[in-house]
Every structure is written in structure tokens, then in C-alpha cells.
Design an enzyme around this catalytic site. Structure first.
Site, mmCIF file in Angstrom:
data_model
loop_
_atom_site.group_PDB
_atom_site.id
_atom_site.type_symbol
_atom_site.label_atom_id
_atom_site.label_comp_id
_atom_site.label_asym_id
_atom_site.label_seq_id
_atom_site.Cartn_x
_atom_site.Cartn_y
_atom_site.Cartn_z
ATOM 1 N N SER A 148 42.137 74.981 -37.013
ATOM 2 C CA SER A 148 42.292 73.614 -36.500
ATOM 3 C C SER A 148 43.484 72.989 -37.218
ATOM 4 O O SER A 148 43.792 73.358 -38.360
ATOM 5 C CB SER A 148 41.028 72.807 -36.813
ATOM 6 N N TYR A 161 34.863 70.390 -42.610
ATOM 7 C CA TYR A 161 35.413 71.126 -41.464
ATOM 8 C C TYR A 161 36.845 71.590 -41.766
ATOM 9 O O TYR A 161 37.186 72.767 -41.577
ATOM 10 C CB TYR A 161 35.379 70.206 -40.248
ATOM 11 N N LYS A 165 38.116 75.433 -42.214
ATOM 12 C CA LYS A 165 39.161 75.979 -41.341
ATOM 13 C C LYS A 165 40.364 76.464 -42.164
ATOM 14 O O LYS A 165 41.020 77.440 -41.788
ATOM 15 C CB LYS A 165 39.594 74.924 -40.313
HETATM 16 N N1 LIG Z 1 38.034 70.653 -29.130
HETATM 17 C C1 LIG Z 1 38.904 70.413 -30.106
HETATM 18 O O1 LIG Z 1 39.565 69.361 -30.158
HETATM 19 C C2 LIG Z 1 39.127 71.457 -31.180
HETATM 20 C C3 LIG Z 1 40.242 71.319 -32.015
HETATM 21 C C4 LIG Z 1 40.463 72.267 -33.010
HETATM 22 C C5 LIG Z 1 39.596 73.318 -33.160
HETATM 23 N N2 LIG Z 1 38.521 73.427 -32.338
HETATM 24 C C6 LIG Z 1 37.630 74.570 -32.553
HETATM 25 O O2 LIG Z 1 37.473 75.277 -31.339
HETATM 26 C C7 LIG Z 1 36.218 75.941 -31.336
HETATM 27 C C8 LIG Z 1 35.469 75.624 -30.061
HETATM 28 O O3 LIG Z 1 35.317 74.229 -29.929
HETATM 29 P P1 LIG Z 1 35.106 73.522 -28.519
HETATM 30 O O4 LIG Z 1 35.847 72.233 -28.588
HETATM 31 O O5 LIG Z 1 35.410 74.469 -27.414
HETATM 32 O O6 LIG Z 1 33.540 73.176 -28.588
HETATM 33 P P2 LIG Z 1 32.387 73.132 -27.461
HETATM 34 O O7 LIG Z 1 31.315 72.237 -28.009
HETATM 35 O O8 LIG Z 1 32.944 72.801 -26.126
HETATM 36 O O9 LIG Z 1 31.867 74.634 -27.428
HETATM 37 C C9 LIG Z 1 31.340 75.224 -28.590
HETATM 38 C C10 LIG Z 1 30.373 76.328 -28.211
HETATM 39 O O10 LIG Z 1 29.942 76.950 -29.432
HETATM 40 C C11 LIG Z 1 28.541 77.157 -29.368
HETATM 41 N N3 LIG Z 1 27.995 77.199 -30.726
HETATM 42 C C12 LIG Z 1 27.661 76.151 -31.531
HETATM 43 N N4 LIG Z 1 27.173 76.619 -32.700
HETATM 44 C C13 LIG Z 1 27.213 77.983 -32.637
HETATM 45 C C14 LIG Z 1 26.832 79.017 -33.516
HETATM 46 N N5 LIG Z 1 26.292 78.766 -34.710
HETATM 47 N N6 LIG Z 1 27.001 80.291 -33.121
HETATM 48 C C15 LIG Z 1 27.542 80.574 -31.898
HETATM 49 N N7 LIG Z 1 27.891 79.640 -31.007
HETATM 50 C C16 LIG Z 1 27.739 78.352 -31.363
HETATM 51 C C17 LIG Z 1 28.016 75.983 -28.534
HETATM 52 O O11 LIG Z 1 26.744 76.283 -27.960
HETATM 53 C C18 LIG Z 1 29.118 75.810 -27.502
HETATM 54 O O12 LIG Z 1 28.878 76.597 -26.337
HETATM 55 C C19 LIG Z 1 35.522 75.513 -32.628
HETATM 56 O O13 LIG Z 1 35.776 76.473 -33.633
HETATM 57 C C20 LIG Z 1 36.222 74.216 -32.978
HETATM 58 O O14 LIG Z 1 36.161 73.938 -34.348
HETATM 59 C C21 LIG Z 1 38.262 72.531 -31.350
#
Ligand SMILES: NC(=O)c1ccc[n+]([C@@H]2O[C@H](COP(=O)([O-])OP(=O)(O)OC[C@H]3O[C@@H](n4cnc5c(N)ncnc54)[C@H](O)[C@@H]3O)[C@@H](O)[C@H]2O)c1
Length: 267
Positions: A148, A161, A165
């Protein structure tokens, strides 16, 4: 495009957001995908859509907070598809009880801090461990971890977080270094705000506008923007890319902190 034909991919947290978009893109490019999530029913829905796109896809439960669960998911990939070539370690700890207190070191309990490290960082390390073991059987593969922009610059929120990361960034370099000569590449993507269900859940409209203001493209990211970079890193076209943390952030971290104010005041 069928550039990933014959390759087998495993995606964690693939029931929603970035993981979902990536699983679907990998499948549409010809990979067989094991779609995993802590929520099996959402993974099953994504696997069904991936099959409609022409890719071979199966769903499996995987909780990255559990070593047994990660090991079992990799085993399912080997049993079902015979190999593992691509691992997208996308899941993180997103439990609201932890996320809501993860502001700074005074607001987060020690237990919540430990849980963030124990799921997000340890789970990604374990994904790498079992994924690399499986890939070594067939001469290598590509591991992509999810970092991230919060790992690259601090904010006044999300301390645990961001630290977890940043550990993933270092882990990525270590995995790339240890196994590069055995055919394993390991990279990370570091997205800024991406409009997934997670972002909609935690970030109200005015905060989304702040992020947009700092984006050099003038827009926020979509899950497909991250998926496109992951699919490239997974492919043989990225054969000379390893040990990298690639920002997928619309240039948000490319500029001085005064960029947005300057643009508004000076033009
Ligand atoms: N959306 C953003 O702005 C953003 C920015 C930077 C990084 N990220 C990273 O991207 C990744 C995905 O985020 P997203 O925004 O798509 O989230 P999201 O909530 O849309 O999807 C996350 C998925 O992970 C699953 N999940 C939760 N806990 C879990 C676990 N312990 N084991 C397996 N699956 C699990 C959930 O059920 C969900 O389907 C994460 O690592 C997040 O930190 C997201």
C-alpha cells in the site's frame, strides 16, 4: 489475449475488490485460477464468473490468518490443477474492530496491533512460503504481494496497517533475493486509494475527494488498474522484473505534499 495459457494462479481475498478483478483478468488471459477467500460463497461467485470468461477456475476457502488454511489452499491448487505458477497474496486483515482503532500508536490496542501483524504480514509471509515451495517443484513462478502507499509514506491514521505493509515490501525483496536463481520472481504492488467495497466502507465522499486531489491523473484508482499491473507481473513479459514495489497510485507519491494546494492557488 491468452498470454497466461497453461499457467495456474492462486489469488487470496479474491471474493471482492482488487482480488476479484485480478482473478477475473488472469482467467480471461488464459490462466487456471484458484479463487480463494475467507468468505467461500463470494469466492464461488467469482470462480463462476471466471469460468464464464473461459478460464478454468475453482473456489476454495482460505483464511490468511491460519497457516493450515494457507497450506491447504496451495495443496488444493496442486491437486486440482497440478502446479502453481502465479500467487497473488492480496488478502489483508480488514476486520472492522481492528481497522477502526488503527489510527496511531495510542489508539490501537496491543492485541489489535498483534492481530494486524499476525494476519497481514505473517499471512503474506506464509503465502510466500507455501507458494514458493509449490513453485519450486516446477521450476519457478511469480509471486505478487499486496502492499500500500501507506507503507511508503506515513499518514495520521492506519499505523499498524502501514507498518505491516512496509514489512511486506521488505519480505518481497527477501523472497526475490533468496529464490531468484531458482526461477522465482517476487514483486509487490502498492496501491493508493482504489475504489473497492473496502474503500466505500471506510472512506466518506470528502475523504475520497482529498485523495483525488493528490492524484496526478485527477481520478481515483479502480480494482482493474491494480489487476492490470498484477497480470503483467505474473506474465513472462515481466521476466526481468523482481524485488520491486510498484506504486499503482496515479502518481500520488510522485510529488511534493503541497501539490494539491499549489494547483488550487497557483493553477
Ligand atoms: N482499496 C484500497 O484503497 C487499497 C489500497 C491499498 C492497498 N489495498 C490492499 O488491497 C487488498 C485488497 O483490498 P480491497 O480494497 O480489494 O478489499 P475488499 O474488502 O474489497 O476485499 C477484500 C477481500 O479479502 C477477504 N478477506 C478478508 N480477510 C481475509 C482473510 N483473513 N483471509 C482471506 N481473505 C480475507 C474479504 O472477504 C474480501 O473478499 C488488501 O491487501 C488491501 O490492504 C487496498
Amino acid at each position: 489475449m491468452t498470454e497466461l495459457a497453461g499457467k495456474v494462479a492462486l489469488v487470496t481475498g479474491a471474493g471482492s475488490g482488487i482480488g476479484r478483478a485480478t482473478a477475473l483478468l488472469l482467467a480471461s488471459r488464459g490462466a487456471s485460477v484458484l479463487v480463494t477467500d475467507i468468505d467461500l460463497s463470494s469466492a464461488e461467485g467469482v470462480a463462476e464468473t471466471a469460468r464464464d470468461l473461459g478460464g478454468g477456475a475453482r473456489a476454495a476457502h482460505c483464511d490468511i490468518g491460519s497457516e493450515e488454511s494457507i497450506a491447504a489452499a496451495v495443496e488444493t491448487s496442486l491437486d486440482g490443477f497440478g502446479r502453481l505458477d502465479i500467487l497473488f497474496n492480496n488478502a489483508a486483515l480488514l476486520r472492522s474492530e481492528v481497522v477502526e482503532q488503527d489510527i496511531n500508536i495510542l489508539t490501537i490496542s496491543t492485541a489489535a496491533w498483534d492481530e494486524m501483524m499476525g494476519v497481514t504480514l505473517r499471512g503474506t509471509m506464509l503465502g510466500c512460503r507455501y507458494g514458493v515451495r509449490a513453485m519450486l517443484r516446477t521450476g519457478g513462478g511469480s509471486v505478487i504481494n499486496t502492499s500500500s502507499t501507506f507503507s511508503l509514506a506515513a499518514h495520521n491514521t492506519n499505523v499498524a496497517y502501514g507498518v505491516a505493509k512496509s514489512g511486506i515490501n521488505t519480505l518481497t525483496a527477501y523472497v526475490a533475493t533468496a529464490f531468484g536463481r531458482q526461477g522465482i520472481r517476487c514483486n509487490a504492488v502498492a496501491p493508493s486509494l482504489i475504489m473497492t467495497p473496502l474503500a466505500h466502507r471506510y472512506l466518506p465522499e470528502p475523504v475520497q475527494r482529498l485523495h483525488e486531489d493528490s492524484s496526478l491523473t485527477g481520478s481515483l484508482g479502480a480494482p482493474e488498474d491494480v489487476a492490470a499491473v498484477v497480470a503483467f507481473l505474473a506474465s513472462d513479459q515481466a521476466r526481468f522484473l523482481t524485488g520491486q514495489v510498484i506504486r499503482v497510485d496515479g502518481g500520488t507519491l510522485a510529488h511534493q505534499p503541497t501539490y494539491a494546494d499549489w494547483r488550487r492557488q497557483v493553477g
